[in-house]
Design an enzyme around this catalytic site. Structure first.
Site, PDB file in Angstrom:
ATOM      1  N   SER A  22      38.806  58.595  40.523  1.00 38.06           N
ATOM      2  CA  SER A  22      39.519  57.338  40.797  1.00 38.06           C
ATOM      3  C   SER A  22      40.068  57.293  42.213  1.00 38.06           C
ATOM      4  O   SER A  22      40.797  56.388  42.576  1.00 38.06           O
ATOM      5  CB  SER A  22      40.675  57.171  39.804  1.00 38.06           C
ATOM      6  OG  SER A  22      41.593  58.256  39.926  1.00 38.06           O
ATOM      7  N   ASN A 109      50.135  62.818  33.715  1.00 36.96           N
ATOM      8  CA  ASN A 109      50.428  61.648  32.892  1.00 36.96           C
ATOM      9  C   ASN A 109      51.749  61.000  33.285  1.00 36.96           C
ATOM     10  O   ASN A 109      51.835  59.775  33.493  1.00 36.96           O
ATOM     11  CB  ASN A 109      50.471  62.038  31.419  1.00 36.96           C
ATOM     12  CG  ASN A 109      49.132  62.548  30.914  1.00 36.96           C
ATOM     13  OD1 ASN A 109      48.148  62.557  31.655  1.00 36.96           O
ATOM     14  ND2 ASN A 109      49.093  62.978  29.660  1.00 36.96           N
ATOM     15  N   THR A 154      50.224  10.563  34.862  1.00 41.66           N
ATOM     16  CA  THR A 154      50.025  11.255  33.599  1.00 41.66           C
ATOM     17  C   THR A 154      48.586  10.983  33.194  1.00 41.66           C
ATOM     18  O   THR A 154      48.069   9.886  33.421  1.00 41.66           O
ATOM     19  CB  THR A 154      50.980  10.760  32.493  1.00 41.66           C
ATOM     20  OG1 THR A 154      50.734   9.365  32.248  1.00 41.66           O
ATOM     21  CG2 THR A 154      52.437  10.965  32.892  1.00 41.66           C
ATOM     22  N   SER A 276      31.172  21.838  56.981  1.00 44.27           N
ATOM     23  CA  SER A 276      29.918  22.017  56.251  1.00 44.27           C
ATOM     24  C   SER A 276      28.846  22.492  57.224  1.00 44.27           C
ATOM     25  O   SER A 276      28.783  22.043  58.363  1.00 44.27           O
ATOM     26  CB  SER A 276      29.495  20.697  55.602  1.00 44.27           C
ATOM     27  OG  SER A 276      28.150  20.750  55.183  1.00 44.27           O
ATOM     28  N   GLU A 289      40.522  25.245  47.163  1.00 48.93           N
ATOM     29  CA  GLU A 289      39.465  25.489  46.191  1.00 48.93           C
ATOM     30  C   GLU A 289      39.360  26.980  45.874  1.00 48.93           C
ATOM     31  O   GLU A 289      39.178  27.383  44.715  1.00 48.93           O
ATOM     32  CB  GLU A 289      38.142  24.946  46.729  1.00 48.93           C
ATOM     33  CG  GLU A 289      38.149  23.418  46.863  1.00 48.93           C
ATOM     34  CD  GLU A 289      36.937  22.887  47.626  1.00 48.93           C
ATOM     35  OE1 GLU A 289      35.972  23.660  47.816  1.00 48.93           O
ATOM     36  OE2 GLU A 289      36.961  21.714  48.040  1.00 48.93           O
ATOM     37  N   TYR A 316      48.741  59.467  25.992  1.00 53.55           N
ATOM     38  CA  TYR A 316      47.864  59.128  27.106  1.00 53.55           C
ATOM     39  C   TYR A 316      46.401  59.289  26.713  1.00 53.55           C
ATOM     40  O   TYR A 316      46.026  60.214  25.996  1.00 53.55           O
ATOM     41  CB  TYR A 316      48.167  60.013  28.328  1.00 53.55           C
ATOM     42  CG  TYR A 316      47.326  59.659  29.533  1.00 53.55           C
ATOM     43  CD1 TYR A 316      47.727  58.653  30.405  1.00 53.55           C
ATOM     44  CD2 TYR A 316      46.124  60.309  29.786  1.00 53.55           C
ATOM     45  CE1 TYR A 316      46.948  58.324  31.506  1.00 53.55           C
ATOM     46  CE2 TYR A 316      45.340  59.987  30.873  1.00 53.55           C
ATOM     47  CZ  TYR A 316      45.755  58.985  31.731  1.00 53.55           C
ATOM     48  OH  TYR A 316      44.978  58.647  32.825  1.00 53.55           O
ATOM     49  N   GLN A 321      43.027  55.157  33.080  1.00 50.38           N
ATOM     50  CA  GLN A 321      42.635  55.240  34.487  1.00 50.38           C
ATOM     51  C   GLN A 321      42.082  53.903  34.967  1.00 50.38           C
ATOM     52  O   GLN A 321      42.202  53.548  36.144  1.00 50.38           O
ATOM     53  CB  GLN A 321      41.587  56.344  34.671  1.00 50.38           C
ATOM     54  CG  GLN A 321      41.046  56.468  36.090  1.00 50.38           C
ATOM     55  CD  GLN A 321      40.063  57.617  36.199  1.00 50.38           C
ATOM     56  OE1 GLN A 321      40.405  58.764  35.951  1.00 50.38           O
ATOM     57  NE2 GLN A 321      38.830  57.302  36.567  1.00 50.38           N
TER      58      GLN A 321
END
Length: 458
Positions: A22, A109, A154, A276, A289, A316, A321
């Site tokens: 990790s 842990n 609304t 664009s 957006e 644990y 992880q």
């Protein structure tokens, strides 16, 4: 071989090592891992579990490790799996045997649970400040538009006139509740897991309260199983991030609509829009957006963490992880979007005249007539039906409500008098809603001065 190899007589398969590592994402915890380890080392010495000289060597060695990391000289090794083992191995390389004493009375842990709380506690302060920055932009804009009238909606249908300040302050209120959730979250999560061990505590005479005070925690977690095995504090923060993003997404949707040619009520600065590659005339509110899209991403992070945790037995399990990446992603995303929004809102330019024209349809004041009838003693349901009939008459005969004669009004509203001929101006409509929480300019000015004034003083 990994530092946990022990009884294992062979190195992990390459794919096992890759799947178990990790370090590529949890290395961002290095400052908090070092901070927690230094406090732990000082406590071990105070409790005579390790010599004072070893604690001093550990603290000095960890300072060197931190310098190496921040100067880019540290070699992160995937075989060591995570940030904790990488730092501990380098520390031991630097100072020798004293480094091997650091892990006394703790497990990875409770170590990772502590690191994560320290990290999130710091990160949420960045989120909190950026929310305040967005509020400041909203209130600053609102101050200039306490009398700017536009239609309120609304069902995405024109409903009643409101002032723009009232709209902007509505979002400031939402963000204020987000700030309240942050405050509540910090009070709940600010307890130290370290000292809980792998799951059952330790036989060593730790002073957990000392470590808690050193690290700025309000106290210690009082159940070791709970301390190492739950991530509700992280889930709650990702949920909080999701709510913040939901508010930002709704604001984005309105800005996108307001920038369309169908309304053209506002414009954002060019620096927060894009063009664009095909159509040279385009000016697109892409940041808004993207905010909508990134909101879905944070919602996904929340679902991921909840799903990881939903079936894990105590205590644990390695599944946990996998919680780091969605947690980190949610925080990074909300911080980025908030950072964009404060200066973006500051560039907003408002076309007051177009807003006013859109709010000037007399049909938007139909409720004003119904409420006038209530003031004359007519039950609201009866008043509603009479005004509804009047609106139908107006449409059927193609006569705007503000052009009907008193006699024509009386066909549907027999109680009408000359006063009813003057109910069709949006500025009069908003001014009459001068109650707490109403859209009257007077209320907006009062709210800005009394509730939000501190933001303008920054």
């Amino acid at each position: 071989m990994s530092m946990w190899a022990g009884q294992f007589d062979a190195a992990p398969n390459e794919l096992v090592a890759e799947m178990g590592s990790s370090i590529h994402y949890d290395k961002r915890l290095y400052k908090h891992d070092i901070l927690g380890s230094k406090a732990h080392a000082r406590m071990l010495a105070r409790q005579h579990i390790i010599p004072e000289s070893d604690a001093t060597a550990i603290v000095d060695g960890l300072d060197q490790v931190q310098r190496e990391i921040e100067q880019g000289h540290f070699e992160w090794k995937p075989i060591l799996e995570d940030v904790h083992m990488n730092i501990e191995k380098r520390l031991t390389d630097i100072i020798g045997a004293p480094g091997a004493r650091l892990h006394s009375g703790r497990s990875r842990n409770d170590q990772v649970a502590t690191d994560l709380r320290l990290y999130l506690r710091d990160e949420v302060d960045f989120i909190r400040q950026r929310i305040v920055n967005v509020q400041t932009s909203l209130v600053t804009l609102a101050k200039d538009h306490t009398s700017t009238i536009l239609p309120g909606f609304t069902h995405l249908q024109h409903a009643q006139p409101i002032v723009l300040a009232h709209y902007l302050l509505a979002y400031s209120e939402m963000f204020e509740r987000d700030l309240g959730r942050i405050k509540d979250w910090k009070a709940r999560m600010n307890y130290l897991p370290l000292g809980s061990g792998a799951l059952a505590g330790t036989t060593l005479p730790l002073d957990r309260e000392f470590v808690a005070k050193e690290l700025g925690f309000a106290g210690v977690c009082t159940n070791s199983l709970d301390a190492v095995s739950d991530r509700d504090f992280a889930i709650e923060l990702v949920s909080l991030c999701s709510i913040v993003m939901m508010h930002l997404s709704r604001l984005s949707e309105d800005i996108i609509f307001w920038m369309s040619q169908e309304t053209a009520w506002v414009q954002l600065g060019n620096e927060f829009c894009t063009g664009s590659s095909l159509m040279p005339q385009k000016k697109n509110p892409d940041m808004c957006e993207l905010t909508r899209g990134k909101t879905a991403r944070v919602f996904g992070d929340l679902t991921t963490v909840l799903t990881i945790m939903k079936g894990i037995p105590l205590a644990y399990n390695r599944d946990m992880q996998e919680d780091k990446e969605p947690i980190f992603d949610a925080i990074d995303t909300v911080k980025l979007v908030l950072a964009v929004y404060a200066p973006m809102i500051a560039t907003m330019r408002v076309d007051k005249e177009r807003m006013y024209q859109a709010a000037s349809d007399p049909a938007l004041m139909a409720t004003d007539l119904a409420e006038w009838l209530v003031e004359q003693g007519v039950p609201f349901r009866d008043a509603h039906h009479r005004v509804r009939d009047l609106v139908t008459y107006s449409k059927t005969n193609s006569i705007s409500l503000d052009r009907l004669t008193l006699d024509q009004i009386k066909i549907s509203v027999p109680e009408a008098n000359e006063e009813c001929l003057n109910l069709w101006k949006p500025e009069q409509s908003v001014a009459k809603r001068n109650i707490v929480g109403g859209t009257a300019p007077e209320q907006a000015i009062f709210q800005i001065r009394t509730k939000w004034g501190h933001l303008l003083e920054q």
